[in-house]
Design a protein around this motif. Structure first.
Motif, PDB file in Angstrom:
ATOM      1  N   LYS A   3       0.846  -1.191   0.000  1.00 19.15           N
ATOM      2  CA  LYS A   3       0.000   0.000   0.000  1.00 19.15           C
ATOM      3  C   LYS A   3       0.881   1.240   0.000  1.00 19.15           C
ATOM      4  O   LYS A   3       1.861   1.332   0.724  1.00 19.15           O
ATOM      5  CB  LYS A   3      -0.914  -0.008   1.233  1.00 19.15           C
ATOM      6  CG  LYS A   3      -1.907   1.143   1.250  1.00 19.15           C
ATOM      7  CD  LYS A   3      -2.821   1.017   2.432  1.00 19.15           C
ATOM      8  CE  LYS A   3      -3.793   2.190   2.507  1.00 19.15           C
ATOM      9  NZ  LYS A   3      -4.624   2.286   1.299  1.00 19.15           N
ATOM     10  N   SER A   4       0.509   2.208  -0.818  1.00 12.69           N
ATOM     11  CA  SER A   4       1.270   3.445  -0.915  1.00 12.69           C
ATOM     12  C   SER A   4       1.032   4.303   0.322  1.00 12.69           C
ATOM     13  O   SER A   4      -0.076   4.410   0.825  1.00 12.69           O
ATOM     14  CB  SER A   4       0.850   4.220  -2.172  1.00 12.69           C
ATOM     15  OG  SER A   4       1.543   5.436  -2.259  1.00 12.69           O
ATOM     16  N   GLY A   9       3.375   9.499  -1.995  1.00 11.82           N
ATOM     17  CA  GLY A   9       2.675  10.487  -2.796  1.00 11.82           C
ATOM     18  C   GLY A   9       3.415  11.804  -2.867  1.00 11.82           C
ATOM     19  O   GLY A   9       3.527  12.417  -3.942  1.00 11.82           O
ATOM     20  N   ARG A  26       8.202   4.992  -6.033  1.00 15.33           N
ATOM     21  CA  ARG A  26       7.093   4.260  -6.652  1.00 15.33           C
ATOM     22  C   ARG A  26       6.483   5.102  -7.762  1.00 15.33           C
ATOM     23  O   ARG A  26       6.261   6.307  -7.605  1.00 15.33           O
ATOM     24  CB  ARG A  26       6.015   3.933  -5.609  1.00 15.33           C
ATOM     25  CG  ARG A  26       6.487   3.005  -4.513  1.00 15.33           C
ATOM     26  CD  ARG A  26       5.360   2.638  -3.574  1.00 15.33           C
ATOM     27  NE  ARG A  26       4.241   1.998  -4.285  1.00 15.33           N
ATOM     28  CZ  ARG A  26       3.228   1.419  -3.665  1.00 15.33           C
ATOM     29  NH1 ARG A  26       3.176   1.384  -2.344  1.00 15.33           N
ATOM     30  NH2 ARG A  26       2.252   0.872  -4.360  1.00 15.33           N
ATOM     31  N   ASP A  28       3.657   3.770  -9.529  1.00 12.35           N
ATOM     32  CA  ASP A  28       2.374   3.152  -9.828  1.00 12.35           C
ATOM     33  C   ASP A  28       1.236   4.155  -9.682  1.00 12.35           C
ATOM     34  O   ASP A  28       1.422   5.282  -9.222  1.00 12.35           O
ATOM     35  CB  ASP A  28       2.142   1.937  -8.915  1.00 12.35           C
ATOM     36  CG  ASP A  28       2.282   2.307  -7.445  1.00 12.35           C
ATOM     37  OD1 ASP A  28       1.286   2.774  -6.861  1.00 12.35           O
ATOM     38  OD2 ASP A  28       3.384   2.144  -6.891  1.00 12.35           O
ATOM     39  N   ARG A  29       0.040   3.712 -10.039  1.00  6.68           N
ATOM     40  CA  ARG A  29      -1.124   4.600 -10.038  1.00  6.68           C
ATOM     41  C   ARG A  29      -1.487   5.062  -8.628  1.00  6.68           C
ATOM     42  O   ARG A  29      -1.962   6.182  -8.440  1.00  6.68           O
ATOM     43  CB  ARG A  29      -2.317   3.877 -10.654  1.00  6.68           C
ATOM     44  CG  ARG A  29      -2.119   3.427 -12.086  1.00  6.68           C
ATOM     45  CD  ARG A  29      -2.310   4.529 -13.073  1.00  6.68           C
ATOM     46  NE  ARG A  29      -3.697   4.889 -13.255  1.00  6.68           N
ATOM     47  CZ  ARG A  29      -4.117   5.853 -14.077  1.00  6.68           C
ATOM     48  NH1 ARG A  29      -3.243   6.567 -14.758  1.00  6.68           N
ATOM     49  NH2 ARG A  29      -5.399   6.127 -14.205  1.00  6.68           N
ATOM     50  N   GLU A  30      -1.258   4.225  -7.636  1.00  9.38           N
ATOM     51  CA  GLU A  30      -1.595   4.625  -6.275  1.00  9.38           C
ATOM     52  C   GLU A  30      -0.689   5.758  -5.793  1.00  9.38           C
ATOM     53  O   GLU A  30      -1.139   6.710  -5.160  1.00  9.38           O
ATOM     54  CB  GLU A  30      -1.495   3.427  -5.336  1.00  9.38           C
ATOM     55  CG  GLU A  30      -2.127   3.672  -3.971  1.00  9.38           C
ATOM     56  CD  GLU A  30      -2.200   2.411  -3.130  1.00  9.38           C
ATOM     57  OE1 GLU A  30      -2.524   2.524  -1.936  1.00  9.38           O
ATOM     58  OE2 GLU A  30      -1.934   1.325  -3.669  1.00  9.38           O
ATOM     59  N   ARG A  33      -1.755   8.873  -7.498  1.00 15.24           N
ATOM     60  CA  ARG A  33      -2.939   9.467  -6.868  1.00 15.24           C
ATOM     61  C   ARG A  33      -2.527  10.332  -5.670  1.00 15.24           C
ATOM     62  O   ARG A  33      -2.970  11.480  -5.530  1.00 15.24           O
ATOM     63  CB  ARG A  33      -3.897   8.364  -6.413  1.00 15.24           C
ATOM     64  CG  ARG A  33      -5.181   8.894  -5.757  1.00 15.24           C
ATOM     65  CD  ARG A  33      -6.072   7.752  -5.282  1.00 15.24           C
ATOM     66  NE  ARG A  33      -6.387   6.854  -6.395  1.00 15.24           N
ATOM     67  CZ  ARG A  33      -5.944   5.604  -6.487  1.00 15.24           C
ATOM     68  NH1 ARG A  33      -5.176   5.091  -5.538  1.00 15.24           N
ATOM     69  NH2 ARG A  33      -6.261   4.874  -7.542  1.00 15.24           N
ATOM     70  N   VAL A 180      -6.489   9.459 -11.975  1.00 16.22           N
ATOM     71  CA  VAL A 180      -6.086   8.754 -10.749  1.00 16.22           C
ATOM     72  C   VAL A 180      -6.765   9.297  -9.498  1.00 16.22           C
ATOM     73  O   VAL A 180      -6.811   8.626  -8.464  1.00 16.22           O
ATOM     74  CB  VAL A 180      -4.550   8.804 -10.552  1.00 16.22           C
ATOM     75  CG1 VAL A 180      -3.838   8.090 -11.687  1.00 16.22           C
ATOM     76  CG2 VAL A 180      -4.047  10.236 -10.406  1.00 16.22           C
TER      77      VAL A 180
END
Length: 260
Positions: A3-4, A9, A26, A28-30, A33, A180
């Motif tokens: 989990k991000s 972020g 990271r 990735d899409r998370e 977001r 996202v």
């Protein structure tokens, strides 16, 4: 998949939206977001640096015009001019009158066409003129405007990364962040920025809160109009469109803050 975290972020936001030496762990899409939700934080840092340099020059005896130029230059430097480049490329794409695929090809070219040059000149002149007026009126008002415009510029990116806005290309930053951010997240971040701006604006007189809140909301409305135009014209968003939205929102915010 792990989990991000909020830190992932923020790393994504600073690593993609600034030249600050932040390592992105990271992609990735998370993480994207979280990065787009945290984009206004990047604006807060950039705006703080812009206001700091402008106020320092005023303290050293420089005039409002030089302080304004410095405050406009700092966000450009902190992004290596990518937002301004995106603005110029988007203007060339929109002004080309070509079909979407060819307009996107024009936007990817390294040179800048007449639409792009004209748009860059007018936008930078508007930003400098508005900030010079604000610094001449009040150092605090000018510094506050520099911060507010930088935050709103990145808030426009949060808006553009919301669910339902497609990417125009399968690759690039636009594809990485398109769609996202859930709409409730966009509304929450927008409400937070608007409330903070209004609270900050109360220190600038009886109409300061209204002017600050209006600057946030009207600049986002302006960016939304451009976003809709671009999605209709190009079929979605690209990294260039994100840059154009940021500069458009920043300019609109400065113009609103300079009125009255």
């Amino acid at each position: 998949m792990l989990k991000s975290s909020p830190l992932d972020g923020l790393r994504f936001a600073f690593g993609t939206l600034s030249v600050l030496p932040v390592r992105v762990h990271r992609w990735d899409r998370e993480a994207a977001r979280g990065g787009m939700l945290g984009a206004p934080v990047v604006g807060l840092v950039a705006g703080g640096c812009a206001a700091g340099l402008g106020l320092l020059l005023l303290l050293l005896g420089a005039g409002p015009l030089l302080a304004a130029v410095a405050s406009v230059a700092v966000p450009a430097a902190l992004t290596r001019g990518l937002h301004l480049d995106g603005l110029a490329d988007t203007a060339d794409g929109l002004g080309s009158g070509k079909p979407a695929e060819e307009a996107l090809r024009i936007m990817k070219q390294s040179d800048i066409g007449p639409f792009g040059v004209l748009t860059l000149v007018l936008v930078l002149l508007a930003q400098v003129a508005a900030l010079a007026q604000l610094y001449a009126d009040s150092w605090v008002r000018g510094g506050t405007a520099a911060v507010t415009s930088a935050v709103v510029a990145r808030l426009a990116l949060t808006l553009a990364a919301r669910t339902g806005v497609p990417a125009a290309r399968p690759e690039g930053l636009g594809a990485a962040v398109a769609g996202v951010v859930p709409v409730p997240g966009v509304l929450a971040v927008t409400a937070t920025c608007t409330i903070v701006a209004a609270a900050w604006g109360t220190t600038l007189g009886p109409y300061g809160a209204v002017r600050a809140a209006a600057a946030v909301l009207l600049s986002l409305a302006t960016a939304e109009l451009l976003l809709r135009r671009c999605t209709r014209r190009f079929g979605g968003v690209t990294g260039d469109v994100f840059g154009a939205l940021a500069e458009t929102a920043a300019t609109a915010a400065l113009v609103v803050l300079s009125l009255g």
